[in-house]
Scaffold this motif. Sequence first.
Motif, PDB file in Angstrom:
ATOM      1  N   VAL A 114      -7.990   2.557  -6.964  1.00 47.12           N
ATOM      2  CA  VAL A 114      -7.492   3.859  -7.426  1.00 47.12           C
ATOM      3  C   VAL A 114      -6.590   4.482  -6.371  1.00 47.12           C
ATOM      4  O   VAL A 114      -5.549   5.071  -6.693  1.00 47.12           O
ATOM      5  CB  VAL A 114      -8.677   4.789  -7.779  1.00 47.12           C
ATOM      6  CG1 VAL A 114      -8.194   6.198  -8.048  1.00 47.12           C
ATOM      7  CG2 VAL A 114      -9.430   4.249  -8.972  1.00 47.12           C
ATOM      8  N   GLU A 115      -6.950   4.367  -5.110  1.00 45.59           N
ATOM      9  CA  GLU A 115      -6.123   4.923  -4.041  1.00 45.59           C
ATOM     10  C   GLU A 115      -4.767   4.222  -3.978  1.00 45.59           C
ATOM     11  O   GLU A 115      -3.724   4.873  -3.806  1.00 45.59           O
ATOM     12  CB  GLU A 115      -6.848   4.801  -2.697  1.00 45.59           C
ATOM     13  CG  GLU A 115      -6.088   5.396  -1.531  1.00 45.59           C
ATOM     14  CD  GLU A 115      -5.860   6.894  -1.660  1.00 45.59           C
ATOM     15  OE1 GLU A 115      -4.828   7.371  -1.137  1.00 45.59           O
ATOM     16  OE2 GLU A 115      -6.683   7.590  -2.291  1.00 45.59           O
ATOM     17  N   VAL A 116      -4.744   2.906  -4.140  1.00 43.79           N
ATOM     18  CA  VAL A 116      -3.473   2.170  -4.153  1.00 43.79           C
ATOM     19  C   VAL A 116      -2.632   2.596  -5.357  1.00 43.79           C
ATOM     20  O   VAL A 116      -1.415   2.785  -5.244  1.00 43.79           O
ATOM     21  CB  VAL A 116      -3.725   0.639  -4.137  1.00 43.79           C
ATOM     22  CG1 VAL A 116      -2.431  -0.129  -4.372  1.00 43.79           C
ATOM     23  CG2 VAL A 116      -4.357   0.221  -2.824  1.00 43.79           C
ATOM     24  N   MET A 117      -3.261   2.779  -6.513  1.00 39.50           N
ATOM     25  CA  MET A 117      -2.524   3.245  -7.693  1.00 39.50           C
ATOM     26  C   MET A 117      -1.898   4.612  -7.437  1.00 39.50           C
ATOM     27  O   MET A 117      -0.730   4.852  -7.796  1.00 39.50           O
ATOM     28  CB  MET A 117      -3.457   3.322  -8.911  1.00 39.50           C
ATOM     29  CG  MET A 117      -3.822   1.988  -9.505  1.00 39.50           C
ATOM     30  SD  MET A 117      -5.032   2.118 -10.837  1.00 39.50           S
ATOM     31  CE  MET A 117      -4.213   3.174 -11.990  1.00 39.50           C
ATOM     32  N   ASN A 118      -2.645   5.521  -6.834  1.00 34.42           N
ATOM     33  CA  ASN A 118      -2.111   6.854  -6.523  1.00 34.42           C
ATOM     34  C   ASN A 118      -0.940   6.768  -5.549  1.00 34.42           C
ATOM     35  O   ASN A 118       0.066   7.470  -5.712  1.00 34.42           O
ATOM     36  CB  ASN A 118      -3.207   7.745  -5.942  1.00 34.42           C
ATOM     37  CG  ASN A 118      -4.227   8.147  -6.975  1.00 34.42           C
ATOM     38  OD1 ASN A 118      -3.954   8.147  -8.175  1.00 34.42           O
ATOM     39  ND2 ASN A 118      -5.419   8.501  -6.511  1.00 34.42           N
ATOM     40  N   GLN A 119      -1.063   5.924  -4.538  1.00 32.31           N
ATOM     41  CA  GLN A 119       0.014   5.768  -3.560  1.00 32.31           C
ATOM     42  C   GLN A 119       1.286   5.217  -4.211  1.00 32.31           C
ATOM     43  O   GLN A 119       2.388   5.649  -3.896  1.00 32.31           O
ATOM     44  CB  GLN A 119      -0.436   4.849  -2.417  1.00 32.31           C
ATOM     45  CG  GLN A 119      -1.585   5.387  -1.588  1.00 32.31           C
ATOM     46  CD  GLN A 119      -1.201   6.611  -0.784  1.00 32.31           C
ATOM     47  OE1 GLN A 119      -0.107   6.674  -0.225  1.00 32.31           O
ATOM     48  NE2 GLN A 119      -2.087   7.583  -0.733  1.00 32.31           N
ATOM     49  N   VAL A 120       1.120   4.274  -5.136  1.00 29.85           N
ATOM     50  CA  VAL A 120       2.282   3.694  -5.830  1.00 29.85           C
ATOM     51  C   VAL A 120       2.942   4.746  -6.716  1.00 29.85           C
ATOM     52  O   VAL A 120       4.169   4.840  -6.774  1.00 29.85           O
ATOM     53  CB  VAL A 120       1.837   2.452  -6.643  1.00 29.85           C
ATOM     54  CG1 VAL A 120       2.937   1.997  -7.575  1.00 29.85           C
ATOM     55  CG2 VAL A 120       1.442   1.325  -5.710  1.00 29.85           C
ATOM     56  N   LYS A 121       2.144   5.573  -7.376  1.00 28.77           N
ATOM     57  CA  LYS A 121       2.721   6.633  -8.221  1.00 28.77           C
ATOM     58  C   LYS A 121       3.430   7.684  -7.376  1.00 28.77           C
ATOM     59  O   LYS A 121       4.453   8.225  -7.784  1.00 28.77           O
ATOM     60  CB  LYS A 121       1.641   7.265  -9.081  1.00 28.77           C
ATOM     61  CG  LYS A 121       1.180   6.328 -10.171  1.00 28.77           C
ATOM     62  CD  LYS A 121       0.513   7.060 -11.290  1.00 28.77           C
ATOM     63  CE  LYS A 121       0.126   6.035 -12.335  1.00 28.77           C
ATOM     64  NZ  LYS A 121       0.288   6.525 -13.666  1.00 28.77           N
ATOM     65  N   ILE A 122       2.896   7.987  -6.193  1.00 27.97           N
ATOM     66  CA  ILE A 122       3.571   8.922  -5.295  1.00 27.97           C
ATOM     67  C   ILE A 122       4.918   8.354  -4.858  1.00 27.97           C
ATOM     68  O   ILE A 122       5.901   9.090  -4.714  1.00 27.97           O
ATOM     69  CB  ILE A 122       2.667   9.228  -4.071  1.00 27.97           C
ATOM     70  CG1 ILE A 122       1.471  10.065  -4.507  1.00 27.97           C
ATOM     71  CG2 ILE A 122       3.444   9.940  -2.969  1.00 27.97           C
ATOM     72  CD1 ILE A 122       0.407  10.226  -3.440  1.00 27.97           C
ATOM     73  N   ALA A 123       4.991   7.041  -4.683  1.00 27.69           N
ATOM     74  CA  ALA A 123       6.239   6.388  -4.263  1.00 27.69           C
ATOM     75  C   ALA A 123       7.312   6.465  -5.350  1.00 27.69           C
ATOM     76  O   ALA A 123       8.490   6.303  -5.060  1.00 27.69           O
ATOM     77  CB  ALA A 123       5.970   4.940  -3.887  1.00 27.69           C
ATOM     78  N   GLY A 124       6.911   6.714  -6.600  1.00 23.03           N
ATOM     79  CA  GLY A 124       7.907   6.865  -7.667  1.00 23.03           C
ATOM     80  C   GLY A 124       7.846   5.822  -8.750  1.00 23.03           C
ATOM     81  O   GLY A 124       8.746   5.745  -9.579  1.00 23.03           O
ATOM     82  N   ILE A 125       6.807   5.016  -8.782  1.00 18.29           N
ATOM     83  CA  ILE A 125       6.664   4.004  -9.836  1.00 18.29           C
ATOM     84  C   ILE A 125       5.650   4.523 -10.843  1.00 18.29           C
ATOM     85  O   ILE A 125       4.498   4.791 -10.503  1.00 18.29           O
ATOM     86  CB  ILE A 125       6.211   2.654  -9.239  1.00 18.29           C
ATOM     87  CG1 ILE A 125       7.255   2.141  -8.260  1.00 18.29           C
ATOM     88  CG2 ILE A 125       5.976   1.642 -10.348  1.00 18.29           C
ATOM     89  CD1 ILE A 125       6.864   0.874  -7.546  1.00 18.29           C
ATOM     90  N   ASP A 126       6.100   4.681 -12.104  1.00 22.39           N
ATOM     91  CA  ASP A 126       5.239   5.269 -13.130  1.00 22.39           C
ATOM     92  C   ASP A 126       4.398   4.244 -13.876  1.00 22.39           C
ATOM     93  O   ASP A 126       3.293   4.542 -14.302  1.00 22.39           O
ATOM     94  CB  ASP A 126       6.085   6.047 -14.142  1.00 22.39           C
ATOM     95  CG  ASP A 126       6.735   7.262 -13.495  1.00 22.39           C
ATOM     96  OD1 ASP A 126       6.107   7.859 -12.601  1.00 22.39           O
ATOM     97  OD2 ASP A 126       7.862   7.600 -13.884  1.00 22.39           O
ATOM     98  N   LYS A 127       4.914   3.061 -14.055  1.00 19.10           N
ATOM     99  CA  LYS A 127       4.208   2.047 -14.842  1.00 19.10           C
ATOM    100  C   LYS A 127       3.433   1.115 -13.911  1.00 19.10           C
ATOM    101  O   LYS A 127       4.023   0.270 -13.241  1.00 19.10           O
ATOM    102  CB  LYS A 127       5.198   1.246 -15.687  1.00 19.10           C
ATOM    103  CG  LYS A 127       5.950   2.086 -16.684  1.00 19.10           C
ATOM    104  CD  LYS A 127       6.970   1.278 -17.421  1.00 19.10           C
ATOM    105  CE  LYS A 127       7.793   2.151 -18.340  1.00 19.10           C
ATOM    106  NZ  LYS A 127       8.866   1.403 -18.946  1.00 19.10           N
ATOM    107  N   VAL A 128       2.131   1.291 -13.883  1.00 17.10           N
ATOM    108  CA  VAL A 128       1.283   0.500 -12.995  1.00 17.10           C
ATOM    109  C   VAL A 128       0.275  -0.244 -13.834  1.00 17.10           C
ATOM    110  O   VAL A 128      -0.402   0.344 -14.676  1.00 17.10           O
ATOM    111  CB  VAL A 128       0.551   1.409 -11.976  1.00 17.10           C
ATOM    112  CG1 VAL A 128      -0.322   0.575 -11.060  1.00 17.10           C
ATOM    113  CG2 VAL A 128       1.533   2.225 -11.170  1.00 17.10           C
TER     114      VAL A 128
END
Length: 135
Positions: A114-128
Amino acid sequence: MKRKKHTSAEDEAQVDMTPMLDIVFIMLIFFIVTTSFVKEKSLDVNRPEDNQSNNNKPSKSLSIRIDETGQILMGGRQVDVRRVVANAQTFLAENNTDTAAIQAHEDTEEGIVVEVMNQVKIAGIDKVSVLVKKD
């Protein structure tokens, strides 16, 4: 007394079609004049433009692996969870993408994923998307 000559069947019975055609044309004119043409209300559809040039090259997605001990691997390198944003932004600068795939081991703690998913969304990637690897 005069005798009648035998006449053929064509001479005896003929139906005049002119009055019937007149009536048909009058009815046709009546229906054309009385018909009202109404423009139906509808919604306008905005279709996206067809980008054939972009469809030829496959889009590259960000790939992140998390093993059973919680180590995060991005591009074959071990990365700390706090550095996922920076690495994802670097990947976005080099590649035009909006997708990321996180491959986690089935024994990995959910909090790390979940933390990695949040970090990726903060970076600007919406589709995870998250993939679970079973051994």
